[in-house]
Design a protein around this motif. Structure first.
Motif, PDB file in Angstrom:
ATOM      1  N   VAL A  89       0.881  -1.170   0.000  1.00 57.86           N
ATOM      2  CA  VAL A  89       0.000   0.000   0.000  1.00 57.86           C
ATOM      3  C   VAL A  89       0.916   1.215   0.000  1.00 57.86           C
ATOM      4  O   VAL A  89       1.745   1.381   0.896  1.00 57.86           O
ATOM      5  N   ILE A 117      -2.802   0.312  -4.138  1.00 58.10           N
ATOM      6  CA  ILE A 117      -2.670  -1.047  -3.619  1.00 58.10           C
ATOM      7  C   ILE A 117      -2.203  -1.969  -4.742  1.00 58.10           C
ATOM      8  O   ILE A 117      -2.837  -2.044  -5.797  1.00 58.10           O
ATOM      9  N   LYS A 162      -3.916  -1.163   5.538  1.00 56.56           N
ATOM     10  CA  LYS A 162      -4.276   0.179   5.058  1.00 56.56           C
ATOM     11  C   LYS A 162      -4.161   1.215   6.176  1.00 56.56           C
ATOM     12  O   LYS A 162      -3.680   2.328   5.953  1.00 56.56           O
TER      13      LYS A 162
END
Length: 206
Positions: A89, A117, A162
């Motif tokens: 990420v 991503i 994330k």
């Protein structure tokens, strides 16, 4: 004679004060320019690629059946699939958009690039069973690859990957906030004043 001396001294004092005012003004302007330069340099320091890495694994059983003669005869194929995937990420802060107002000492972050991503799966097939009338084809591999990425995307959404990347983003932007605060500048994000790390965290995670 005395009046001339007083007049001369007064004129001399005015000239000296005038020069001092000009020097003061010049120093103030220089300070503003230097501050803007430091802000610009800090933005360049922050403007980099932030990458957070993760690893995911899963096992999938793939089955498919082809029927003939109105379903009276069928040919099956199946495989045990082991997936190991590296996931990143990333925030590319080179793409961050901002405005600098040196007069009012305000730096405004207009937009921060959305996270990118990247999923790199390594797919291994085991216990493959197939027949000549129902072999594995490119269409099967495409379906499997699509299914694998969909499953991994769900896992990423449920993981802390994330949020960890977002925390690293906030940590980098906090350096810019520290610089602006120390130099007497104001930092804004999408029109909102960022006074401290807590406000920065709240605005980024909206």
């Amino acid at each position: 004679m005395i009046k001339k001396i007083v007049l001369f001294v007064s004129l001399l004092a005015l000239v000296v004060l005038g020069f001092r005012f000009c020097d003061f003004k010049k120093e103030a302007d220089t300070t503003t320019i230097d501050s803007a330069g430091l802000i610009q340099q800090q933005i360049l320091n922050v403007g980099k690629l932030i990458v957070t890495e993760g690893h995911f694994s899963e096992v999938i059983t793939y089955k498919n059946q082809e029927k003939y003669l109105m379903g009276m005869v069928s040919f099956d194929k199946k495989a045990l699939i082991v997936v190991n995937a590296d996931v990143t990420v990333a925030y590319d802060l080179h793409k961050m958009k901002y405005d600098i107002d040196p007069i009012n000492k305000i730096i405004s972050i207009v937009s921060i690039p959305k996270e990118e991503i990247k999923i790199s799966p390594d797919i291994q097939f085991y216990d493959v069973e197939q027949s000549k009338l129902n072999p594995f084809t490119g269409d099967d591999y495409n379906k499997i690859n699509k299914s694998v990425k969909a499953n991994l995307t769900q896992k990423i959404q449920k993981s802390t990957l994330k949020s960890n990347a977002q925390n690293r983003l906030i940590s980098e932007l906090s350096k810019l906030l520290l610089t602006t605060t120390n130099l007497g500048w104001t930092l804004k994000y999408q029109g909102n004043v960022i006074a401290n790390d807590k406000a920065l965290d709240q605005q980024i995670k909206l």
